[in-house]
Design a protein around this motif. Structure first.
Motif, PDB file in Angstrom:
ATOM      1  N   ARG A 186      42.571  50.382  46.757  1.00 50.25           N
ATOM      2  CA  ARG A 186      43.383  50.060  47.925  1.00 50.25           C
ATOM      3  C   ARG A 186      44.313  51.240  48.223  1.00 50.25           C
ATOM      4  NH1 ARG A 186      43.756  44.373  48.120  1.00 50.25           N
ATOM      5  NH2 ARG A 186      41.665  43.656  47.569  1.00 50.25           N
ATOM      6  N   TYR A 187      44.548  51.447  49.509  1.00 53.22           N
ATOM      7  CA  TYR A 187      45.593  52.393  49.933  1.00 53.22           C
ATOM      8  C   TYR A 187      46.468  51.688  50.956  1.00 53.22           C
ATOM      9  CZ  TYR A 187      48.001  56.029  52.473  1.00 53.22           C
ATOM     10  OH  TYR A 187      48.977  56.762  53.082  1.00 53.22           O
TER      11      TYR A 187
ATOM     12  N   THR B 164      44.119  42.413  44.082  1.00 58.47           N
ATOM     13  CA  THR B 164      44.854  41.696  45.120  1.00 58.47           C
ATOM     14  C   THR B 164      46.059  40.980  44.541  1.00 58.47           C
ATOM     15  OG1 THR B 164      42.853  41.376  46.454  1.00 58.47           O
ATOM     16  CG2 THR B 164      44.683  39.871  46.867  1.00 58.47           C
ATOM     17  N   ASP B 165      45.898  40.401  43.361  1.00 60.10           N
ATOM     18  CA  ASP B 165      46.989  39.674  42.723  1.00 60.10           C
ATOM     19  C   ASP B 165      48.115  40.619  42.323  1.00 60.10           C
ATOM     20  OD1 ASP B 165      48.260  37.421  41.825  1.00 60.10           O
ATOM     21  OD2 ASP B 165      47.248  37.364  39.894  1.00 60.10           O
ATOM     22  N   VAL B 166      47.777  41.765  41.762  1.00 61.15           N
ATOM     23  CA  VAL B 166      48.795  42.745  41.371  1.00 61.15           C
ATOM     24  C   VAL B 166      49.591  43.203  42.585  1.00 61.15           C
ATOM     25  CG1 VAL B 166      49.159  45.082  40.486  1.00 61.15           C
ATOM     26  CG2 VAL B 166      47.594  43.541  39.308  1.00 61.15           C
ATOM     27  N   LEU B 167      48.899  43.542  43.662  1.00 61.81           N
ATOM     28  CA  LEU B 167      49.579  44.012  44.861  1.00 61.81           C
ATOM     29  C   LEU B 167      50.505  42.940  45.429  1.00 61.81           C
ATOM     30  CD1 LEU B 167      46.613  45.859  46.613  1.00 61.81           C
ATOM     31  CD2 LEU B 167      48.579  46.913  45.486  1.00 61.81           C
TER      32      LEU B 167
ATOM     33  N   ASP C  19      54.675  42.954  45.553  1.00 67.54           N
ATOM     34  CA  ASP C  19      55.073  43.080  46.963  1.00 67.54           C
ATOM     35  C   ASP C  19      54.790  44.489  47.483  1.00 67.54           C
ATOM     36  OD1 ASP C  19      56.045  42.184  49.369  1.00 67.54           O
ATOM     37  OD2 ASP C  19      58.137  42.626  48.889  1.00 67.54           O
ATOM     38  N   ALA C  20      53.572  44.966  47.223  1.00 68.39           N
ATOM     39  CA  ALA C  20      53.221  46.350  47.555  1.00 68.39           C
ATOM     40  C   ALA C  20      53.251  46.634  49.054  1.00 68.39           C
ATOM     41  CB  ALA C  20      51.840  46.688  46.989  1.00 68.39           C
TER      42      ALA C  20
ATOM     43  N   ALA D  81      39.399  36.624  36.534  1.00 66.25           N
ATOM     44  CA  ALA D  81      39.416  37.125  37.910  1.00 66.25           C
ATOM     45  C   ALA D  81      38.524  38.354  38.032  1.00 66.25           C
ATOM     46  CB  ALA D  81      40.837  37.473  38.339  1.00 66.25           C
ATOM     47  N   SER D  82      37.886  38.514  39.190  1.00 67.18           N
ATOM     48  CA  SER D  82      37.100  39.712  39.443  1.00 67.18           C
ATOM     49  C   SER D  82      38.032  40.914  39.611  1.00 67.18           C
ATOM     50  CB  SER D  82      36.260  39.544  40.713  1.00 67.18           C
ATOM     51  OG  SER D  82      37.104  39.487  41.855  1.00 67.18           O
ATOM     52  N   VAL D  83      37.462  42.097  39.650  1.00 67.93           N
ATOM     53  CA  VAL D  83      38.271  43.303  39.830  1.00 67.93           C
ATOM     54  C   VAL D  83      39.023  43.250  41.163  1.00 67.93           C
ATOM     55  CG1 VAL D  83      38.196  45.816  40.014  1.00 67.93           C
ATOM     56  CG2 VAL D  83      36.731  44.678  38.382  1.00 67.93           C
ATOM     57  N   GLU D  84      38.334  42.843  42.222  1.00 64.89           N
ATOM     58  CA  GLU D  84      38.981  42.733  43.531  1.00 64.89           C
ATOM     59  C   GLU D  84      40.101  41.701  43.502  1.00 64.89           C
ATOM     60  OE1 GLU D  84      38.967  44.133  46.388  1.00 64.89           O
ATOM     61  OE2 GLU D  84      37.221  45.453  46.391  1.00 64.89           O
TER      62      GLU D  84
END
Length: 395
Positions: free
Chosen positions: A185-186, A367-370, A374-375, A360-363
């Motif tokens: 992701r960017y 998504t959860d980390v971001l 609050d990225a 969880a999948s990699v995607e």
């Protein structure tokens, strides 16, 4: 100092403090409502209106108000005066509007600068008619705001161009081997800063290995985006020789230092070998990767840190770590974790303390980390790469 000069001096300090056009419009209405009227509003024209005169019935959008809202009730008289100011390109002053429940004196001023028309300022008051001083001060403030609106729109256009360039340059990384699951992701930062030089890349190597790279060119703007692309290109070329990751950094550092025209950059490299279940890591001034286990717990990996790329100093070291198909590597730039006035160790500890959903999948993990960090509201650009050895499904 005369009251008129004092008013103009205040305008210079209070209007155009940011490159956001709606903020500028609000500053204009706040300024004139405090100084010359009881209520004020700004109506903007669409951005594709190039100059005066606009269309007979232009599409105006109210973007800012200040003062007594009841005095700004829409009326045919006020709109007629606004359109007249737009068409003639100068203030329409001391007009008495009797269409509302309270008699009002109305002044409309076009937001015009450098032959570009941005909208109209409407000022209303119940007191005496607007004086020549009131007209002069309001006209000056409107012209000042129009100049800043021009700056804001040019900045927005430039930022859009740089963002498009950044996305074009930061295309999807090279495809890793099928034995590795990958997600990237960017997220460009919001607010007033230009996009930076965050980047990621993957390079296929022999024997099923993949080199993961993530870096951050120092600074922001077009130059950083261009240098980012240069780093990616050089990395692909050097990595294709299948050197160990720390020697790739040495070669890359020497090449950038010899060029002398590139900004310094941080970078972390991870060579993943799924067959052996290992990851070989090295860093040029970059934050350490994180690793999340099958149960969702995280940790920061201990990676020897050398100087940023471009110094010519070298001194990069290699470390190895076992890696199972249940482990997920997370490479990231500092925008993901850094918070203003917070120690970086505290920021990194927040990431490592995350407890992510098992299975969880990699995607999904990315998504959860971001979301949890609050990225999307980060103060700097965020580039993130997550990788996991692809589990073989037994027949």
């Amino acid at each position: 100092m005369s009251s008129t000069l004092y008013g103009l001096d205040n305008a210079l300090e209070s209007i155009g403090t940011t490159l956001d056009e709606r903020t500028t419009c609000q500053e204009l209405t706040d300024y004139v409502s405090d100084l010359v009227c009881d209520a004020a509003a700004v109506d903007l024209l669409p951005e594709d209106v190039p100059s005066i005169p606009p269309a007979t019935d232009p599409d105006l959008e109210r973007v800012a108000t200040a003062g007594r809202a009841e005095l700004l009730d829409p009326s045919d008289t006020a709109r007629t005066l606004s359109l007249k100011a737009l068409a003639e390109g100068h203030p329409i002053t001391a007009s008495v509007d009797l269409s509302g429940p309270v008699p009002r004196h109305v002044m409309t001023v076009p937001l015009l600068a450098h032959s570009r028309l941005y909208g109209v300022l409407l000022t209303v008051r119940n007191g005496p008619p607007f004086s020549d001083r009131d007209t002069a001060v309001t006209h000056f403030a409107a012209r000042l705001a129009a100049v800043h609106l021009g700056h804001a729109r040019r900045y927005t256009t430039m930022r859009g161009t740089v963002c498009q360039l950044q996305r074009a340059l930061l295309s999807e990384p090279g495809r890793p081997h099928p034995n590795l699951d990958l997600a990237t992701r960017y997220l460009p930062a919001g607010g007033g800063t230009l996009v930076g030089g965050d980047w990621f890349e993957t390079v296929r190597l022999h024997f099923g290995r993949t080199l993961l790279a993530l870096g951050d060119v120092m600074g922001h703007g077009l130059d950083a985006a261009v240098d980012m692309n240069a780093y990616r290109s050089m990395l692909r070329y050097i990595a294709s020789t299948d050197l160990p990751p720390h020697r790739v950094l040495r070669r890359l550092d020497a090449a950038v230092a010899e060029d002398g025209n590139r900004r310094p950059a941080t970078c972390v490299l991870v060579q993943v070998d799924p067959a052996r279940g290992t990851a070989s890591l090295t860093s040029a001034g970059h934050l350490p990767p994180a690793l999340f286990a099958a149960d969702g717990t995280g940790e920061l990996l201990d990676v020897p840190v050398g100087p940023p790329l471009g110094t010519g100093a070298g001194g990069y070291e290699l470390t190895s770590r076992s890696l199972s198909p249940e482990d997920t590597l997370l490479l990231f730039t500092d925008g993901l974790v850094e918070r203003r006035e917070e120690d970086i160790d505290v920021s990194l500890a927040r990431l490592a303390a995350l407890r992510l959903p098992p299975g969880a999948s990699v995607e999904e993990l990315l998504t959860d980390v971001l979301a949890r960090l609050d990225a999307r509201h980060a103060e700097d650009d965020v580039a993130v790469l997550a990788a996991r050895i692809h589990r073989r499904h037994e027949a």
